[in-house]
Design a protein around this motif. Structure first.
Motif, short mmCIF file in Angstrom:
data_model
loop_
_atom_site.label_atom_id
_atom_site.label_comp_id
_atom_site.label_asym_id
_atom_site.label_seq_id
_atom_site.Cartn_x
_atom_site.Cartn_y
_atom_site.Cartn_z
N GLU A 123 0.82 -1.22 0.00
CA GLU A 123 0.00 0.00 0.00
C GLU A 123 0.85 1.27 0.00
O GLU A 123 0.64 2.17 -0.82
CB GLU A 123 -0.93 0.02 1.22
CG GLU A 123 -1.76 1.28 1.29
CD GLU A 123 -2.56 1.40 2.57
OE1 GLU A 123 -3.00 2.52 2.87
OE2 GLU A 123 -2.75 0.38 3.28
N VAL A 124 1.83 1.34 0.88
CA VAL A 124 2.61 2.58 1.00
C VAL A 124 3.49 2.81 -0.23
O VAL A 124 3.63 3.94 -0.70
CB VAL A 124 3.42 2.61 2.31
CG1 VAL A 124 4.58 1.64 2.29
CG2 VAL A 124 3.92 4.00 2.60
N VAL A 125 4.05 1.75 -0.79
CA VAL A 125 4.87 1.89 -2.00
C VAL A 125 3.99 2.31 -3.17
O VAL A 125 4.36 3.22 -3.94
CB VAL A 125 5.64 0.57 -2.29
CG1 VAL A 125 6.26 0.59 -3.67
CG2 VAL A 125 6.71 0.36 -1.22
N ALA A 126 2.83 1.71 -3.30
CA ALA A 126 1.92 2.08 -4.40
C ALA A 126 1.51 3.54 -4.29
O ALA A 126 1.54 4.27 -5.28
CB ALA A 126 0.69 1.17 -4.39
N ALA A 131 6.51 -4.91 -2.46
CA ALA A 131 6.87 -3.65 -3.12
C ALA A 131 6.80 -3.82 -4.64
O ALA A 131 6.26 -2.96 -5.34
CB ALA A 131 8.26 -3.20 -2.69
N LEU A 132 7.33 -4.92 -5.16
CA LEU A 132 7.26 -5.16 -6.60
C LEU A 132 5.82 -5.30 -7.08
O LEU A 132 5.46 -4.82 -8.16
CB LEU A 132 8.06 -6.41 -6.96
CG LEU A 132 9.57 -6.23 -6.97
CD1 LEU A 132 10.26 -7.57 -7.17
CD2 LEU A 132 10.00 -5.25 -8.05
N LYS A 133 4.99 -5.95 -6.28
CA LYS A 133 3.58 -6.10 -6.62
C LYS A 133 2.91 -4.73 -6.76
O LYS A 133 2.08 -4.53 -7.65
CB LYS A 133 2.88 -6.93 -5.54
CG LYS A 133 1.46 -7.29 -5.84
CD LYS A 133 0.90 -8.19 -4.75
CE LYS A 133 -0.55 -8.48 -4.97
NZ LYS A 133 -1.11 -9.30 -3.87
N ALA A 134 3.30 -3.78 -5.92
CA ALA A 134 2.75 -2.42 -6.00
C ALA A 134 3.11 -1.76 -7.32
O ALA A 134 2.26 -1.12 -7.95
CB ALA A 134 3.27 -1.57 -4.83
N PHE A 135 4.36 -1.91 -7.76
CA PHE A 135 4.77 -1.33 -9.04
C PHE A 135 4.02 -1.99 -10.21
O PHE A 135 3.56 -1.30 -11.12
CB PHE A 135 6.28 -1.48 -9.24
CG PHE A 135 7.09 -0.48 -8.46
CD1 PHE A 135 7.21 0.83 -8.89
CD2 PHE A 135 7.75 -0.86 -7.30
CE1 PHE A 135 7.96 1.76 -8.18
CE2 PHE A 135 8.50 0.06 -6.58
CZ PHE A 135 8.61 1.37 -7.02
N ALA A 141 1.08 -3.56 -10.16
CA ALA A 141 -0.34 -3.19 -10.12
C ALA A 141 -0.57 -1.77 -10.64
O ALA A 141 -1.59 -1.49 -11.26
CB ALA A 141 -0.88 -3.32 -8.69
N ALA A 142 0.40 -0.88 -10.39
CA ALA A 142 0.28 0.51 -10.84
C ALA A 142 0.83 0.70 -12.26
O ALA A 142 0.84 1.82 -12.77
CB ALA A 142 1.00 1.44 -9.87
N GLU A 143 1.29 -0.40 -12.86
CA GLU A 143 1.89 -0.36 -14.20
C GLU A 143 3.05 0.63 -14.29
O GLU A 143 3.15 1.43 -15.21
CB GLU A 143 0.83 -0.06 -15.26
CG GLU A 143 -0.25 -1.12 -15.34
CD GLU A 143 -1.31 -0.84 -16.38
OE1 GLU A 143 -1.33 0.26 -16.96
OE2 GLU A 143 -2.14 -1.74 -16.61
N LEU A 144 3.92 0.55 -13.29
CA LEU A 144 5.10 1.41 -13.21
C LEU A 144 6.35 0.56 -13.27
O LEU A 144 6.41 -0.53 -12.69
CB LEU A 144 5.09 2.21 -11.89
CG LEU A 144 3.91 3.14 -11.67
CD1 LEU A 144 3.93 3.67 -10.25
CD2 LEU A 144 3.94 4.28 -12.68
#
Length: 130
Positions: A66-69, A98-102, A104-107
């Motif tokens: 959550e925080v990384v996203a 953290a990688l999952k956040a990137f 999911a955000a397509e970053l």
């Protein structure tokens, strides 16, 4: 910083680093902190502490995701650069979150490492550890 770049084998000189940690107070109150370093010195103007907004409970991985996203979606929306290195306090699970956040955000994530305290190991998103 040149030594750090060589040791981590990062493509760019790590002039900017953002470091994340998750803390739990009384087992339920989840707090995330982020400290940014510029040229090896803390940048106190961008240090942040935030509470989890998406869930209640004691889930370190979910809190990290959550925080990384939130951080990198905001940087992207503001057209601001990502750091040269992201440091996650934790091991393989926190790195995965953290990688999952990137994803999911397509970053595209910047170079990312985790610091596993138990064996003082640097964890990389790949299977390699140092």
């Amino acid at each position: 910083m040149q030594s750090l770049q060589r040791a981590l084998q990062t493509p760019n000189f790590p002039r900017t680093m953002e470091c994340f940690d998750i803390s739990h107070i009384s087992g339920t109150f989840v707090v995330a902190s982020m400290v940014r370093f510029q040229d090896g010195r803390p940048d106190k103007t961008t240090t942040a502490v935030s509470r989890s907004k998406a869930f209640v409970g004691n889930d370190d991985f979910r809190a990290m995701e959550e925080v990384v996203a939130r951080r990198y979606r905001r940087l992207k929306a503001e057209n601001r650069p990502f750091p040269n290195l992201v440091v996650i306090d934790g091991g393989r699970g926190q790195i995965g979150a953290a990688l999952k956040a990137f994803v999911a955000a397509e970053l595209e994530p910047p170079p990312l490492i985790g610091l596993a305290k138990q064996h003082e190991t640097i964890i990389f998103p790949t299977n390699a550890s140092r």
